[in-house]
Design a protein around this motif. Sequence first.
Motif, PDB file in Angstrom:
ATOM      1  N   VAL A   1       0.840  -1.199   0.000  1.00  0.00           N
ATOM      2  CA  VAL A   1       0.000   0.000   0.000  1.00  0.00           C
ATOM      3  C   VAL A   1       0.872   1.244   0.000  1.00  0.00           C
ATOM      4  N   GLU A   2       1.918   1.250   0.823  1.00  0.00           N
ATOM      5  CA  GLU A   2       2.820   2.399   0.882  1.00  0.00           C
ATOM      6  C   GLU A   2       3.499   2.637  -0.468  1.00  0.00           C
ATOM      7  N   ILE A   3       3.934   1.567  -1.113  1.00  0.00           N
ATOM      8  CA  ILE A   3       4.608   1.683  -2.411  1.00  0.00           C
ATOM      9  C   ILE A   3       3.637   2.188  -3.476  1.00  0.00           C
ATOM     10  N   LEU A   4       2.430   1.656  -3.489  1.00  0.00           N
ATOM     11  CA  LEU A   4       1.438   2.124  -4.456  1.00  0.00           C
ATOM     12  C   LEU A   4       1.135   3.607  -4.236  1.00  0.00           C
ATOM     13  N   THR A   5       1.125   4.036  -2.980  1.00  0.00           N
ATOM     14  CA  THR A   5       0.898   5.447  -2.665  1.00  0.00           C
ATOM     15  C   THR A   5       2.041   6.313  -3.194  1.00  0.00           C
ATOM     16  N   MET A   6       3.271   5.777  -3.183  1.00  0.00           N
ATOM     17  CA  MET A   6       4.430   6.515  -3.697  1.00  0.00           C
ATOM     18  C   MET A   6       4.381   6.676  -5.207  1.00  0.00           C
ATOM     19  N   HIS A   7       3.565   5.856  -5.871  1.00  0.00           N
ATOM     20  CA  HIS A   7       3.541   5.839  -7.339  1.00  0.00           C
ATOM     21  C   HIS A   7       2.136   6.054  -7.894  1.00  0.00           C
ATOM     22  N   PRO A   8       1.593   7.260  -7.687  1.00  0.00           N
ATOM     23  CA  PRO A   8       0.257   7.534  -8.230  1.00  0.00           C
ATOM     24  C   PRO A   8       0.222   7.500  -9.759  1.00  0.00           C
ATOM     25  N   GLU A   9       1.383   7.631 -10.389  1.00  0.00           N
ATOM     26  CA  GLU A   9       1.433   7.569 -11.850  1.00  0.00           C
ATOM     27  C   GLU A   9       1.023   6.195 -12.387  1.00  0.00           C
ATOM     28  N   PHE A  10       1.020   5.186 -11.529  1.00  0.00           N
ATOM     29  CA  PHE A  10       0.605   3.842 -11.942  1.00  0.00           C
ATOM     30  C   PHE A  10      -0.872   3.564 -11.653  1.00  0.00           C
ATOM     31  N   ASP A  11      -1.538   4.427 -10.902  1.00  0.00           N
ATOM     32  CA  ASP A  11      -2.905   4.147 -10.436  1.00  0.00           C
ATOM     33  C   ASP A  11      -3.840   3.686 -11.541  1.00  0.00           C
ATOM     34  N   ALA A  12      -3.852   4.383 -12.641  1.00  0.00           N
ATOM     35  CA  ALA A  12      -4.789   4.060 -13.718  1.00  0.00           C
ATOM     36  C   ALA A  12      -4.446   2.755 -14.432  1.00  0.00           C
ATOM     37  N   LEU A  13      -3.234   2.278 -14.256  1.00  0.00           N
ATOM     38  CA  LEU A  13      -2.789   1.093 -14.990  1.00  0.00           C
ATOM     39  C   LEU A  13      -3.278  -0.221 -14.397  1.00  0.00           C
ATOM     40  N   TRP A  14      -3.411  -0.278 -13.083  1.00  0.00           N
ATOM     41  CA  TRP A  14      -3.641  -1.562 -12.424  1.00  0.00           C
ATOM     42  C   TRP A  14      -4.935  -2.240 -12.849  1.00  0.00           C
ATOM     43  N   ASN A  15      -5.964  -1.476 -13.102  1.00  0.00           N
ATOM     44  CA  ASN A  15      -7.248  -2.097 -13.418  1.00  0.00           C
ATOM     45  C   ASN A  15      -7.790  -1.713 -14.787  1.00  0.00           C
ATOM     46  N   ASP A  16      -6.913  -1.260 -15.654  1.00  0.00           N
ATOM     47  CA  ASP A  16      -7.305  -0.957 -17.023  1.00  0.00           C
ATOM     48  C   ASP A  16      -7.091  -2.213 -17.865  1.00  0.00           C
ATOM     49  N   PRO A  17      -8.171  -2.843 -18.335  1.00  0.00           N
ATOM     50  CA  PRO A  17      -8.024  -4.094 -19.082  1.00  0.00           C
ATOM     51  C   PRO A  17      -7.276  -3.936 -20.409  1.00  0.00           C
ATOM     52  N   SER A  18      -7.131  -2.716 -20.887  1.00  0.00           N
ATOM     53  CA  SER A  18      -6.419  -2.513 -22.148  1.00  0.00           C
ATOM     54  C   SER A  18      -4.913  -2.372 -21.948  1.00  0.00           C
ATOM     55  N   VAL A  19      -4.477  -2.381 -20.691  1.00  0.00           N
ATOM     56  CA  VAL A  19      -3.057  -2.183 -20.371  1.00  0.00           C
ATOM     57  C   VAL A  19      -2.529  -3.407 -19.624  1.00  0.00           C
TER      58      VAL A  19
END
Length: 134
Positions: free
Chosen positions: A28-46
């Motif tokens: 959770v802490e690491i994901l918080t450090m990288h908001p630039e990845f937020d949209a990627l995790w659950n985008d089925p096209s990525v």
Amino acid sequence: MLFDEDILEHVRLVAREGDRSGEDRDLVEILTMHPEFDALWNDPSVDPSRPLEVGDVKVNPLVHVALHLVVSRQIRQGVPSQAKKAYLHLVERGENAHDALHLMMGCYGQLYFESVRKSDAFDESRYAQRLASL
């Protein structure tokens, strides 16, 4: 460390739902450090398990997060002992905490993937030497 579909699904779950059990505090802490990845995790096209252009940088988000986890746990657990020493040295030298982690991740990642390509064991002593040289 494996970078497989199970790990990707776990990261996606934590990114979507947050830390429900306490076991994923580091993630959770690491994901918080990288908001630039937020949209990627659950985008089925990525596919975040493949290198992607994120901003001006080409990065594999899953590998990046996994390396963060490895190095963060090394520092917290003190294994190898050089990990915590290197981290403290880098921060005392003026690196911010996140940049210090990235420098250490570079050392670990280079040696890890080199050992995988050669089908060799990870060389802890070389890693310790690299950390000491930071």
